[in-house]
Design a protein around this motif. Structure first.
Motif, PDB file in Angstrom:
ATOM      1  N   ARG A  48       0.809  -1.224   0.000  1.00 39.50           N
ATOM      2  CA  ARG A  48       0.000   0.000   0.000  1.00 39.50           C
ATOM      3  C   ARG A  48       0.837   1.266   0.000  1.00 39.50           C
ATOM      4  NH1 ARG A  48      -5.561  -0.183   2.296  1.00 39.50           N
ATOM      5  NH2 ARG A  48      -6.207  -2.333   2.010  1.00 39.50           N
ATOM      6  N   ASP A  49       2.030   1.219   0.569  1.00 42.53           N
ATOM      7  CA  ASP A  49       2.867   2.420   0.658  1.00 42.53           C
ATOM      8  C   ASP A  49       3.805   2.574  -0.544  1.00 42.53           C
ATOM      9  OD1 ASP A  49       4.379   0.213   1.332  1.00 42.53           O
ATOM     10  OD2 ASP A  49       5.549   1.249   2.844  1.00 42.53           O
ATOM     11  N   GLY A  50       3.685   1.698  -1.542  1.00 41.13           N
ATOM     12  CA  GLY A  50       4.540   1.768  -2.731  1.00 41.13           C
ATOM     13  C   GLY A  50       4.148   2.907  -3.656  1.00 41.13           C
ATOM     14  N   PRO A  51       5.013   3.223  -4.620  1.00 43.39           N
ATOM     15  CA  PRO A  51       4.744   4.327  -5.534  1.00 43.39           C
ATOM     16  C   PRO A  51       3.610   4.023  -6.513  1.00 43.39           C
ATOM     17  CG  PRO A  51       6.679   3.157  -6.260  1.00 43.39           C
ATOM     18  CD  PRO A  51       6.280   2.560  -4.937  1.00 43.39           C
ATOM     19  N   THR A  52       3.030   5.062  -7.058  1.00 43.32           N
ATOM     20  CA  THR A  52       2.042   4.943  -8.119  1.00 43.32           C
ATOM     21  C   THR A  52       2.290   6.063  -9.113  1.00 43.32           C
ATOM     22  OG1 THR A  52      -0.309   4.654  -8.636  1.00 43.32           O
ATOM     23  CG2 THR A  52       0.238   6.312  -6.986  1.00 43.32           C
ATOM     24  N   GLY A  53       1.920   5.837 -10.362  1.00 42.16           N
ATOM     25  CA  GLY A  53       2.120   6.846 -11.392  1.00 42.16           C
ATOM     26  C   GLY A  53       3.557   6.963 -11.852  1.00 42.16           C
ATOM     27  N   SER A  54       4.341   5.906 -11.675  1.00 42.12           N
ATOM     28  CA  SER A  54       5.750   5.970 -12.055  1.00 42.12           C
ATOM     29  C   SER A  54       6.016   5.127 -13.294  1.00 42.12           C
ATOM     30  CB  SER A  54       6.648   5.501 -10.909  1.00 42.12           C
ATOM     31  OG  SER A  54       6.478   4.119 -10.689  1.00 42.12           O
ATOM     32  N   SER A  55       7.115   5.422 -13.923  1.00 42.43           N
ATOM     33  CA  SER A  55       7.609   4.640 -15.050  1.00 42.43           C
ATOM     34  C   SER A  55       8.925   4.029 -14.594  1.00 42.43           C
ATOM     35  CB  SER A  55       7.811   5.559 -16.259  1.00 42.43           C
ATOM     36  OG  SER A  55       8.264   4.825 -17.358  1.00 42.43           O
ATOM     37  N   ARG A  56       9.045   2.713 -14.688  1.00 42.72           N
ATOM     38  CA  ARG A  56      10.172   1.998 -14.102  1.00 42.72           C
ATOM     39  C   ARG A  56      10.945   1.223 -15.162  1.00 42.72           C
ATOM     40  NH1 ARG A  56       9.894   3.698  -9.025  1.00 42.72           N
ATOM     41  NH2 ARG A  56      11.082   1.930  -8.381  1.00 42.72           N
ATOM     42  N   ALA A  57      12.222   0.978 -14.856  1.00 42.34           N
ATOM     43  CA  ALA A  57      13.071   0.151 -15.720  1.00 42.34           C
ATOM     44  C   ALA A  57      14.166  -0.454 -14.861  1.00 42.34           C
ATOM     45  CB  ALA A  57      13.694   0.970 -16.832  1.00 42.34           C
ATOM     46  N   GLY A  58      14.739  -1.524 -15.342  1.00 43.18           N
ATOM     47  CA  GLY A  58      15.838  -2.138 -14.598  1.00 43.18           C
ATOM     48  C   GLY A  58      15.424  -2.494 -13.191  1.00 43.18           C
ATOM     49  N   GLU A  59      16.370  -2.657 -12.337  1.00 41.41           N
ATOM     50  CA  GLU A  59      16.055  -2.995 -10.957  1.00 41.41           C
ATOM     51  C   GLU A  59      15.888  -1.732 -10.123  1.00 41.41           C
ATOM     52  OE1 GLU A  59      17.740  -6.240  -8.818  1.00 41.41           O
ATOM     53  OE2 GLU A  59      18.568  -7.060 -10.668  1.00 41.41           O
ATOM     54  N   ASN A  60      14.645  -1.448  -9.797  1.00 44.42           N
ATOM     55  CA  ASN A  60      14.306  -0.346  -8.903  1.00 44.42           C
ATOM     56  C   ASN A  60      14.760   1.019  -9.426  1.00 44.42           C
ATOM     57  OD1 ASN A  60      12.964   0.525  -6.673  1.00 44.42           O
ATOM     58  ND2 ASN A  60      14.587   0.034  -5.228  1.00 44.42           N
ATOM     59  N   GLN A  61      14.676   1.233 -10.735  1.00 45.40           N
ATOM     60  CA  GLN A  61      15.040   2.510 -11.336  1.00 45.40           C
ATOM     61  C   GLN A  61      13.781   3.221 -11.826  1.00 45.40           C
ATOM     62  OE1 GLN A  61      17.745   1.035 -14.406  1.00 45.40           O
ATOM     63  NE2 GLN A  61      19.338   2.261 -13.444  1.00 45.40           N
ATOM     64  N   THR A  62      13.647   4.498 -11.514  1.00 48.43           N
ATOM     65  CA  THR A  62      12.537   5.298 -12.008  1.00 48.43           C
ATOM     66  C   THR A  62      12.975   6.057 -13.254  1.00 48.43           C
ATOM     67  OG1 THR A  62      11.693   5.560  -9.758  1.00 48.43           O
ATOM     68  CG2 THR A  62      10.892   7.111 -11.406  1.00 48.43           C
ATOM     69  N   ILE A  63      12.122   6.023 -14.270  1.00 54.12           N
ATOM     70  CA  ILE A  63      12.386   6.762 -15.505  1.00 54.12           C
ATOM     71  C   ILE A  63      11.552   8.044 -15.435  1.00 54.12           C
ATOM     72  CG2 ILE A  63      12.160   6.766 -18.019  1.00 54.12           C
ATOM     73  CD1 ILE A  63      12.145   3.694 -17.877  1.00 54.12           C
ATOM     74  N   PRO A  64      12.166   9.209 -15.622  1.00 56.17           N
ATOM     75  CA  PRO A  64      11.380  10.449 -15.581  1.00 56.17           C
ATOM     76  C   PRO A  64      10.396  10.508 -16.750  1.00 56.17           C
ATOM     77  CG  PRO A  64      13.710  10.900 -16.028  1.00 56.17           C
ATOM     78  CD  PRO A  64      13.575   9.426 -15.861  1.00 56.17           C
ATOM     79  N   TRP A  65       9.236  11.067 -16.498  1.00 56.92           N
ATOM     80  CA  TRP A  65       8.213  11.206 -17.542  1.00 56.92           C
ATOM     81  C   TRP A  65       8.643  12.210 -18.534  1.00 56.92           C
ATOM     82  CZ3 TRP A  65       4.371   7.952 -18.411  1.00 56.92           C
ATOM     83  CH2 TRP A  65       3.954   7.116 -17.389  1.00 56.92           C
TER      84      TRP A  65
END
Length: 65
Positions: A48-65
């Protein structure tokens, strides 16, 4: 979608498997199928406390929109 579904507690994230060895690219990728699936599985199991609305790649990497 992430904003629309937030009141229901549903998380929406996009995940890229990266350059994964599949028939689609004639197995020219640099990642195995298992490596490509790892982040998708991790994001699917977010609590429940995880991110939402994100774009992800690789291991635990966020890709900027």
């Amino acid at each position: 979608m992430a904003i629309e579904l937030e009141p229901e507690g549903i998380k929406v994230n996009a995940v890229s498997p990266g350059f994964t060895k599949t028939n689609l690219n004639n197995y020219a990728g640099t990642e195995t199928v298992e490596q490509g699936a790892r982040e998708a599985v991790r994001v699917a199991l977010l609590g429940r406390d995880g991110p939402t609305g994100s774009s992800r790649a690789g291991e635990n990497q966020t890709i900027p929109w």
